[in-house]
Scaffold this active site. Sequence first.
Site, PDB file in Angstrom:
ATOM      1  N   ASP A   1     -38.138  33.734 -14.006  1.00 11.19           N
ATOM      2  CA  ASP A   1     -38.450  33.770 -12.582  1.00 11.19           C
ATOM      3  C   ASP A   1     -39.902  34.220 -12.469  1.00 11.19           C
ATOM      4  O   ASP A   1     -40.615  34.258 -13.470  1.00 11.19           O
ATOM      5  CB  ASP A   1     -37.464  34.692 -11.841  1.00 11.19           C
ATOM      6  CG  ASP A   1     -37.332  36.031 -12.547  1.00 11.19           C
ATOM      7  OD1 ASP A   1     -38.362  36.703 -12.717  1.00 11.19           O
ATOM      8  OD2 ASP A   1     -36.202  36.385 -12.964  1.00 11.19           O
TER       9      ASP A   1
ATOM     10  N   LYS B   1     -36.166  32.834  -8.618  1.00 15.30           N
ATOM     11  CA  LYS B   1     -35.465  33.863  -7.847  1.00 15.30           C
ATOM     12  C   LYS B   1     -36.483  34.934  -7.493  1.00 15.30           C
ATOM     13  O   LYS B   1     -36.870  35.720  -8.314  1.00 15.30           O
ATOM     14  CB  LYS B   1     -34.378  34.455  -8.743  1.00 15.30           C
ATOM     15  CG  LYS B   1     -33.130  34.816  -8.032  1.00 15.30           C
ATOM     16  CD  LYS B   1     -32.175  35.457  -8.993  1.00 15.30           C
ATOM     17  CE  LYS B   1     -32.767  36.748  -9.521  1.00 15.30           C
ATOM     18  NZ  LYS B   1     -31.863  37.586 -10.255  1.00 15.30           N
TER      19      LYS B   1
ATOM     20  N   MET C   1     -38.063  47.591  -5.661  1.00 14.97           N
ATOM     21  CA  MET C   1     -37.619  46.750  -4.544  1.00 14.97           C
ATOM     22  C   MET C   1     -37.602  47.558  -3.255  1.00 14.97           C
ATOM     23  O   MET C   1     -36.684  47.439  -2.444  1.00 14.97           O
ATOM     24  CB  MET C   1     -36.217  46.177  -4.841  1.00 14.97           C
ATOM     25  CG  MET C   1     -36.211  45.268  -6.062  1.00 14.97           C
ATOM     26  SD  MET C   1     -34.572  44.705  -6.528  1.00 14.97           S
ATOM     27  CE  MET C   1     -34.002  46.110  -7.483  1.00 14.97           C
TER      28      MET C   1
HETATM   29  N1  SAH Z   1     -36.396  44.963 -14.612  1.00 13.43           N
HETATM   30  C1  SAH Z   1     -37.617  45.223 -13.893  1.00 13.43           C
HETATM   31  C2  SAH Z   1     -37.331  45.516 -12.438  1.00 13.43           C
HETATM   32  C3  SAH Z   1     -36.631  44.385 -11.709  1.00 13.43           C
HETATM   33  S1  SAH Z   1     -36.389  44.709 -10.014  1.00 13.43           S
HETATM   34  C4  SAH Z   1     -38.407  46.342 -14.585  1.00 13.43           C
HETATM   35  O1  SAH Z   1     -37.885  47.012 -15.485  1.00 13.43           O
HETATM   36  O2  SAH Z   1     -39.577  46.512 -14.262  1.00 13.43           O
HETATM   37  C5  SAH Z   1     -37.855  44.024  -9.311  1.00 13.43           C
HETATM   38  C6  SAH Z   1     -38.775  45.121  -8.838  1.00 13.43           C
HETATM   39  O3  SAH Z   1     -39.506  45.652  -9.935  1.00 13.43           O
HETATM   40  C7  SAH Z   1     -39.838  44.704  -7.875  1.00 13.43           C
HETATM   41  O4  SAH Z   1     -39.341  44.578  -6.561  1.00 13.43           O
HETATM   42  C8  SAH Z   1     -40.814  45.855  -7.983  1.00 13.43           C
HETATM   43  O5  SAH Z   1     -40.332  46.986  -7.309  1.00 13.43           O
HETATM   44  C9  SAH Z   1     -40.728  46.157  -9.477  1.00 13.43           C
HETATM   45  N2  SAH Z   1     -41.836  45.541 -10.242  1.00 13.43           N
HETATM   46  C10 SAH Z   1     -41.701  44.768 -11.345  1.00 13.43           C
HETATM   47  N3  SAH Z   1     -42.911  44.436 -11.845  1.00 13.43           N
HETATM   48  C11 SAH Z   1     -43.827  45.025 -11.040  1.00 13.43           C
HETATM   49  C12 SAH Z   1     -45.254  45.076 -11.041  1.00 13.43           C
HETATM   50  N4  SAH Z   1     -45.984  44.452 -11.967  1.00 13.43           N
HETATM   51  N5  SAH Z   1     -45.873  45.776 -10.062  1.00 13.43           N
HETATM   52  C13 SAH Z   1     -45.155  46.428  -9.125  1.00 13.43           C
HETATM   53  N6  SAH Z   1     -43.812  46.410  -9.071  1.00 13.43           N
HETATM   54  C14 SAH Z   1     -43.150  45.729 -10.020  1.00 13.43           C
END
Ligand code: SAH
Length: 259
Positions: free
Chosen positions: A37, A59, A173
């Site tokens: 995604d 997604k 999120m």
């Molecule tokens: N599995 C991922 C999180 C998935 S939920 C992890 O471990 O990072 C998706 C959320 O992750 C987004 O809405 C945001 O809050 C956060 N996120 C992921 N990458 C990001 C980035 N580069 N900068 C800021 N927020 C990020």
Amino acid sequence: MHSNGKVYLVGSGPGDPELMTVAALRLIGEADVIVYDQLPGPAILASLPDCAERIDVGKYAGDHTLSQEEINRLLIEYAAQGKTVVRLKGGDPYLFGRGGEEAIELRKAGIPFEVVPGITSAIAVPAYAGIPVTHRDHASILTVITGHEQKKGESMVDWEWLAQSKGTIVVLMGVTTLGEYIPKLMRHGMGESTPVAIIERGTREDQVVTTGTLNTIVGIAGEHGVKAPAIVVIGDVVRLREELSDYIDIADQNSADDS
Ligand code: SAH
């Protein structure tokens, strides 16, 4: 039937390609199919090899092009054809990424799979913005929560405990619901001057950091038009940014400080 087919649930890290693991790079190079995604971000997605079949399940922040069930089915179908499938997921696959749900569906379907942990945005994104999520003088507890719990049923978060926990809170999120949980934390006794940072597109070229306090951050985020993907960090550790962010180039160039 699914001889040799296998699914790797691979964490991509938060977006800076240098934060990918050795295992992630190797498996991406070996994959027949890469299912992704937008969360890994443009730099990582642009680097995917074109010899593999690449499927964007798109997604993204509510704009689903494939449902989770359809993604699960896709992974199962390709593996059943004997293919090596990399399911590339932003950050770490098992932190709020539905990786656990995908793993359970694969297990149910009898498909061999492996999880390859990634560097999670929950810790790396604050770090690139100059914020250590714990520090002996400021926070001994780190709570990582989602701003988007499933609508049905009661919240699994004990907001009163959280507001009193005196630790760091990292919200994933958490942009669209900022106006709900920030007042809730204050209602449960968290000080209104508690510093808050919002980091958009952390670790990427266009990272932006916006800061304020519990009292001001909802207004400031609105003015700046803060958008997902973003990490919200709440707690005294945010103050350390004043000392530490100078050493990080991308945070330095793109800050939108309002504190
Ligand atoms: N599995 C991922 C999180 C998935 S939920 C992890 O471990 O990072 C998706 C959320 O992750 C987004 O809405 C945001 O809050 C956060 N996120 C992921 N990458 C990001 C980035 N580069 N900068 C800021 N927020 C990020």
